[in-house]
Design an enzyme around this catalytic site. Structure first.
Site, mmCIF file in Angstrom:
data_model
loop_
_atom_site.group_PDB
_atom_site.id
_atom_site.type_symbol
_atom_site.label_atom_id
_atom_site.label_comp_id
_atom_site.label_asym_id
_atom_site.label_seq_id
_atom_site.Cartn_x
_atom_site.Cartn_y
_atom_site.Cartn_z
ATOM 1 N N SER A 135 -14.053 24.440 -23.764
ATOM 2 C CA SER A 135 -14.140 23.970 -22.372
ATOM 3 C C SER A 135 -12.927 23.119 -22.017
ATOM 4 O O SER A 135 -12.300 22.518 -22.900
ATOM 5 C CB SER A 135 -15.396 23.109 -22.205
ATOM 6 O OG SER A 135 -15.481 22.615 -20.894
ATOM 7 N N TYR A 147 -21.826 16.182 -23.932
ATOM 8 C CA TYR A 147 -21.466 17.612 -23.832
ATOM 9 C C TYR A 147 -19.978 17.792 -24.112
ATOM 10 O O TYR A 147 -19.585 18.645 -24.923
ATOM 11 C CB TYR A 147 -21.813 18.148 -22.431
ATOM 12 C CG TYR A 147 -21.240 19.527 -22.178
ATOM 13 C CD1 TYR A 147 -21.841 20.656 -22.725
ATOM 14 C CD2 TYR A 147 -20.079 19.709 -21.417
ATOM 15 C CE1 TYR A 147 -21.308 21.925 -22.513
ATOM 16 C CE2 TYR A 147 -19.549 20.968 -21.204
ATOM 17 C CZ TYR A 147 -20.165 22.068 -21.754
ATOM 18 O OH TYR A 147 -19.625 23.326 -21.558
HETATM 19 O O1 NJP Z 1 -23.870 29.616 -18.686
HETATM 20 P P1 NJP Z 1 -25.250 30.407 -18.694
HETATM 21 P P2 NJP Z 1 -22.342 30.045 -18.970
HETATM 22 N N1 NJP Z 1 -29.948 31.010 -28.572
HETATM 23 O O2 NJP Z 1 -26.268 29.336 -18.574
HETATM 24 C C1 NJP Z 1 -27.571 31.321 -24.069
HETATM 25 C C2 NJP Z 1 -19.506 27.206 -21.596
HETATM 26 N N2 NJP Z 1 -18.849 26.652 -20.417
HETATM 27 O O3 NJP Z 1 -22.164 31.487 -19.015
HETATM 28 O O4 NJP Z 1 -31.116 32.383 -24.732
HETATM 29 C C3 NJP Z 1 -29.319 32.047 -27.988
HETATM 30 O O5 NJP Z 1 -25.219 31.513 -17.713
HETATM 31 C C4 NJP Z 1 -28.385 31.687 -22.831
HETATM 32 O O6 NJP Z 1 -29.295 32.741 -23.114
HETATM 33 P P3 NJP Z 1 -30.899 32.607 -23.273
HETATM 34 C C5 NJP Z 1 -20.897 26.725 -21.901
HETATM 35 O O7 NJP Z 1 -20.888 25.476 -22.569
HETATM 36 C C6 NJP Z 1 -19.381 26.854 -19.193
HETATM 37 O O8 NJP Z 1 -21.530 29.253 -18.035
HETATM 38 O O9 NJP Z 1 -31.382 33.948 -22.831
HETATM 39 N N3 NJP Z 1 -28.700 31.965 -26.792
HETATM 40 C C7 NJP Z 1 -27.298 32.213 -21.913
HETATM 41 O O10 NJP Z 1 -27.052 33.586 -22.139
HETATM 42 C C8 NJP Z 1 -21.376 27.848 -22.807
HETATM 43 O O11 NJP Z 1 -20.918 27.635 -24.136
HETATM 44 C C9 NJP Z 1 -18.736 26.320 -18.077
HETATM 45 O O12 NJP Z 1 -31.343 31.471 -22.423
HETATM 46 C C10 NJP Z 1 -28.758 30.792 -26.159
HETATM 47 C C11 NJP Z 1 -26.065 31.417 -22.329
HETATM 48 O O13 NJP Z 1 -26.369 30.757 -23.568
HETATM 49 C C12 NJP Z 1 -20.663 29.085 -22.249
HETATM 50 O O14 NJP Z 1 -19.652 28.606 -21.388
HETATM 51 C C13 NJP Z 1 -17.550 25.617 -18.235
HETATM 52 C C14 NJP Z 1 -29.384 29.664 -26.702
HETATM 53 C C15 NJP Z 1 -25.691 30.383 -21.289
HETATM 54 O O15 NJP Z 1 -25.303 31.070 -20.153
HETATM 55 C C16 NJP Z 1 -21.532 30.053 -21.495
HETATM 56 O O16 NJP Z 1 -22.168 29.401 -20.420
HETATM 57 C C17 NJP Z 1 -17.035 25.448 -19.498
HETATM 58 C C18 NJP Z 1 -30.000 29.812 -27.958
HETATM 59 N N4 NJP Z 1 -30.638 28.794 -28.557
HETATM 60 C C19 NJP Z 1 -17.686 25.972 -20.585
HETATM 61 N N5 NJP Z 1 -29.264 28.631 -25.824
HETATM 62 C C20 NJP Z 1 -19.282 26.482 -16.700
HETATM 63 N N6 NJP Z 1 -20.265 27.377 -16.489
HETATM 64 O O17 NJP Z 1 -18.792 25.811 -15.776
HETATM 65 C C21 NJP Z 1 -28.581 29.105 -24.773
HETATM 66 O O18 NJP Z 1 -15.886 24.770 -19.626
HETATM 67 N N7 NJP Z 1 -28.268 30.412 -24.959
#
Ligand code: NJP
Length: 223
Positions: A135, A147
């Site tokens: 990030s 975070y």
């Molecule tokens: O967010 P979101 P992003 N086991 O909420 C999964 C980083 N980032 O695409 O399990 C397996 O749409 C969850 O899936 P589910 C951020 O830190 C973002 O933006 O089905 N999977 C979903 O697919 C992260 O590392 C921004 O709920 C698990 C996904 O994670 C990455 O980008 C800025 C899980 C989250 O998707 C993707 O986030 C930045 C588990 N225990 C970095 N827990 C930003 N959006 O602004 C969660 O600098 N997931």
């Protein structure tokens, strides 16, 4: 033969966009997250190049099994994108909630370590590639943000992993986006990167010749 990429956090946002972009670029994609219904829908959109695997990345045995299933289904694993991540509701260190930190650290730090540890035996066979979502918050100071501190870990880890993987011809890349237009931050912001922009950076890193290791890609909004 098409190469194979396993993506965690593939049920939405950056992960889902990357699955589509990588499949369009000719990759097989293994889609991992906890929301099996969303993964199935995405998988049927993509077609035979996709495999949906319900997986909680905080459970080491589940990520190990996801990797084995992927290798069995597609014949190997050429790249892993450890993208799953989470944030916290309560900001700050003084006013933060240690239970929330525990869960976030499990996903953002420990699960990334599990994914790399379990992936390396597969990636060694293909001289493969490990990519992780860091990030902007992992490169700059954000007052009181736990975070952000987890993403500082990801950036340090990514560099160290890249050096270890280099010894056998593997590569590691940290993708460092600013604010992305996903469900992650629901507050409206004037400018956000699109998840497809991040996906295209991942596909770029994957597409470089073996002689070049793209160690980090830093992406900021620009409209
Ligand atoms: O967010 P979101 P992003 N086991 O909420 C999964 C980083 N980032 O695409 O399990 C397996 O749409 C969850 O899936 P589910 C951020 O830190 C973002 O933006 O089905 N999977 C979903 O697919 C992260 O590392 C921004 O709920 C698990 C996904 O994670 C990455 O980008 C800025 C899980 C989250 O998707 C993707 O986030 C930045 C588990 N225990 C970095 N827990 C930003 N959006 O602004 C969660 O600098 N997931």
């Amino acid at each position: 033969m098409a190469k194979t990429l396993l993506i965690t956090g593939a049920s939405s946002g950056i992960g889902a966009a990357t699955a589509k972009a990588a499949a369009e670029a000719g990759w097989n994609v293994a889609l991992c997250a906890r929301s099996g219904d969303k993964l199935e829908a995405l998988s049927s959109d993509i077609g035979d190049a996709a495999l949906a695997i319900t997986c909680d990345v905080t459970k080491r045995s589940e990520i190990a099994e996801a990797l084995s299933k992927t290798a069995e289904h597609f014949g190997g694993v050429d790249a892993v994108y450890a993208n799953a991540g989470t944030g916290v509701e309560k900001p700050g260190i003084e006013n933060g909630d240690p239970d929330e930190w525990h869960d976030m650290i499990h996903v953002n730090i420990l699960a990334v370590l599990y994914a790399a540890h379990e992936a390396i035996p597969h990636l060694k066979k293909t001289k493969g590639h490990f990519i992780v979502t860091g990030s902007k918050a992992g490169r700059h100071t954000f007052k009181g943000s736990v975070y952000s501190a987890t993403k500082w870990f990801v950036h340090g880890f990514g560099e160290n992993l890249a050096e270890e993987m280099r010894e056998w011809g593997g590569r590691a890349t940290v993708i460092a986006p600013g604010m992305v237009d996903t469900a992650f931050f629901d507050e409206p912001k004037p400018t956000k990167i699109q998840p497809e922009d991040v996906a295209s950076a991942v596909v770029f890193a994957l597409g470089q010749p073996k002689t070049a290791a793209v160690r980090e890609i830093y992406i900021m909004p620009n409209d």
